[in-house]
Design a protein around this motif. Structure first.
Motif, PDB file in Angstrom:
ATOM      1  N   UNK A  45       2.710   7.396   2.203  1.00 58.89           N
ATOM      2  CA  UNK A  45       1.459   7.366   2.978  1.00 58.89           C
ATOM      3  C   UNK A  45       1.750   7.321   4.476  1.00 58.89           C
ATOM      4  N   UNK A  46       2.765   6.531   4.864  1.00 60.40           N
ATOM      5  CA  UNK A  46       3.127   6.419   6.280  1.00 60.40           C
ATOM      6  C   UNK A  46       3.577   7.781   6.815  1.00 60.40           C
ATOM      7  N   UNK A  47       4.443   8.457   6.073  1.00 59.56           N
ATOM      8  CA  UNK A  47       4.940   9.761   6.517  1.00 59.56           C
ATOM      9  C   UNK A  47       3.807  10.776   6.626  1.00 59.56           C
ATOM     10  N   UNK A  99      -8.971   2.473   7.869  1.00 65.10           N
ATOM     11  CA  UNK A  99      -8.889   3.380   6.728  1.00 65.10           C
ATOM     12  C   UNK A  99      -9.578   2.751   5.518  1.00 65.10           C
ATOM     13  N   UNK A 100     -10.518   3.490   4.906  1.00 61.51           N
ATOM     14  CA  UNK A 100     -11.134   3.034   3.660  1.00 61.51           C
ATOM     15  C   UNK A 100     -10.491   3.707   2.451  1.00 61.51           C
ATOM     16  N   UNK A 101     -10.573   3.074   1.323  1.00 63.40           N
ATOM     17  CA  UNK A 101     -10.282   3.684   0.026  1.00 63.40           C
ATOM     18  C   UNK A 101     -11.215   3.020  -0.974  1.00 63.40           C
ATOM     19  N   UNK A 102     -12.229   3.767  -1.357  1.00 58.93           N
ATOM     20  CA  UNK A 102     -13.272   3.222  -2.219  1.00 58.93           C
ATOM     21  C   UNK A 102     -13.829   1.927  -1.608  1.00 58.93           C
ATOM     22  N   UNK A 103     -13.662   0.791  -2.296  1.00 63.02           N
ATOM     23  CA  UNK A 103     -14.265  -0.463  -1.818  1.00 63.02           C
ATOM     24  C   UNK A 103     -13.426  -1.164  -0.752  1.00 63.02           C
ATOM     25  N   UNK A 104     -12.208  -0.717  -0.557  1.00 63.59           N
ATOM     26  CA  UNK A 104     -11.275  -1.393   0.343  1.00 63.59           C
ATOM     27  C   UNK A 104     -11.330  -0.793   1.746  1.00 63.59           C
ATOM     28  N   UNK A 105     -11.159  -1.640   2.754  1.00 64.49           N
ATOM     29  CA  UNK A 105     -11.141  -1.210   4.152  1.00 64.49           C
ATOM     30  C   UNK A 105     -10.159  -2.088   4.916  1.00 64.49           C
ATOM     31  N   UNK A 156      -7.067  -6.857   6.446  1.00 62.14           N
ATOM     32  CA  UNK A 156      -7.860  -6.275   5.378  1.00 62.14           C
ATOM     33  C   UNK A 156      -9.276  -6.827   5.517  1.00 62.14           C
ATOM     34  N   UNK A 157     -10.233  -5.940   5.716  1.00 61.24           N
ATOM     35  CA  UNK A 157     -11.606  -6.356   5.988  1.00 61.24           C
ATOM     36  C   UNK A 157     -12.410  -6.564   4.715  1.00 61.24           C
ATOM     37  N   UNK A 158     -12.090  -5.770   3.684  1.00 60.38           N
ATOM     38  CA  UNK A 158     -12.729  -5.978   2.384  1.00 60.38           C
ATOM     39  C   UNK A 158     -11.951  -5.234   1.323  1.00 60.38           C
ATOM     40  N   UNK A 159     -12.164  -5.622   0.091  1.00 58.32           N
ATOM     41  CA  UNK A 159     -11.497  -4.952  -1.023  1.00 58.32           C
ATOM     42  C   UNK A 159     -11.409  -5.844  -2.234  1.00 58.32           C
ATOM     43  N   UNK A 160     -11.446  -5.219  -3.409  1.00 58.33           N
ATOM     44  CA  UNK A 160     -11.331  -5.957  -4.669  1.00 58.33           C
ATOM     45  C   UNK A 160     -10.117  -5.521  -5.478  1.00 58.33           C
ATOM     46  N   UNK A 161      -9.597  -4.338  -5.169  1.00 61.85           N
ATOM     47  CA  UNK A 161      -8.491  -3.764  -5.921  1.00 61.85           C
ATOM     48  C   UNK A 161      -7.207  -3.887  -5.088  1.00 61.85           C
ATOM     49  N   UNK A 162      -6.210  -4.571  -5.631  1.00 57.04           N
ATOM     50  CA  UNK A 162      -4.987  -4.853  -4.882  1.00 57.04           C
ATOM     51  C   UNK A 162      -4.273  -3.576  -4.449  1.00 57.04           C
ATOM     52  N   UNK A 163      -4.194  -2.601  -5.337  1.00 55.63           N
ATOM     53  CA  UNK A 163      -3.557  -1.324  -4.990  1.00 55.63           C
ATOM     54  C   UNK A 163      -4.324  -0.648  -3.849  1.00 55.63           C
ATOM     55  N   UNK A 164      -5.641  -0.631  -3.931  1.00 53.26           N
ATOM     56  CA  UNK A 164      -6.453  -0.015  -2.870  1.00 53.26           C
ATOM     57  C   UNK A 164      -6.229  -0.712  -1.521  1.00 53.26           C
ATOM     58  N   UNK A 168      -4.727   1.168   1.773  1.00 56.84           N
ATOM     59  CA  UNK A 168      -5.447   1.306   3.048  1.00 56.84           C
ATOM     60  C   UNK A 168      -4.600   0.778   4.203  1.00 56.84           C
ATOM     61  N   UNK A 169      -3.845  -0.277   3.965  1.00 57.41           N
ATOM     62  CA  UNK A 169      -2.985  -0.833   5.010  1.00 57.41           C
ATOM     63  C   UNK A 169      -1.915   0.163   5.428  1.00 57.41           C
ATOM     64  N   UNK A 170      -1.246   0.767   4.457  1.00 58.71           N
ATOM     65  CA  UNK A 170      -0.159   1.686   4.793  1.00 58.71           C
ATOM     66  C   UNK A 170      -0.671   2.991   5.389  1.00 58.71           C
TER      67      UNK A 170
END
Length: 198
Positions: A45-47, A99-105, A156-164, A168-170
């Motif tokens: 993801x970083x690359x 960066x968002x991914x579904x419920x995560x931001x 991490x501003x929000x999120x329920x899924x650890x992978x998500x 989003x962080x990376x």
């Protein structure tokens, strides 16, 4: 761009052997063989989001756990960024991304300040993604900032899924890096600091 925007280095300890090739002005190509599949996924993801060419090869004491490998990859990647940036003349220096991914931001803010610092405000709903211990992600980023000589804020501003959340962080890390290392045509040859050094 010339070779001054690239780095090639190796780190060898009793616990790990790591080589990193980095091109800041790449196309997002990644060759990642570190023996920790989830970390490889995150580094990809970083690359891709940073538009860096990144080749990381690592052998570590994974029979014990992934801690040394994850931390040492962060250290070596930080060293590679420091080397590739040289004296930092002409770069934007600061970068940030949401960066968002579904419920995560997540939000990442970065400064190649010459002063290592990490503010990491992340709570994961689960301790693991598959076999990967997400506590190790903080160790990765701590190793990075210590050796890239950068200040890094990760929220991490929000999120329920650890992978998500991790993804989003990376992704945000890659995008903030891309902005910070970008050459600013208005800053050509200028050091982005009022102090005269970074």
């Amino acid at each position: 761009m010339g070779n001054e925007r690239q780095a090639l280095l190796q780190r060898s300890t009793k616990e790990t052997e790591i080589s990193v090739e980095l091109n800041l002005d790449g196309s997002g190509a990644a060759d990642l063989r570190v023996g920790v599949p989830f970390l490889e996924h995150m580094l990809d993801q970083v690359a891709r989001h940073g538009m860096f060419d990144l080749n990381i090869q690592a052998r570590g004491d994974l029979a014990i756990d992934a801690h040394h490998t994850v931390e040492d990859v962060g250290i070596t990647l930080g060293q590679a960024f420091k080397q590739a940036l040289g004296d930092k003349r002409g770069i934007r220096r600061y970068g940030h991304a949401y960066v968002p991914l579904d419920e995560a931001l997540s939000r990442v803010v970065l400064d190649f300040s010459g002063r290592p610092g990490l503010e990491y405000k992340v709570e994961y709903p689960r301790a693991r993604v598959g076999e990967f211990d997400v506590d190790l992600l903080r160790e990765f980023f701590q190793g990075f900032v210590n050796h890239a000589m950068a200040t890094l804020h990760i929220d991490n501003l929000r999120g329920r899924n650890t992978h998500h959340i991790a993804e989003t962080i990376f992704k945000a890390f890659g995008r903030s890096l891309r902005i910070a290392v970008e050459l600013d045509p208005r800053m050509e040859g200028i050091l982005p600091s009022t102090k005269g050094s970074l």
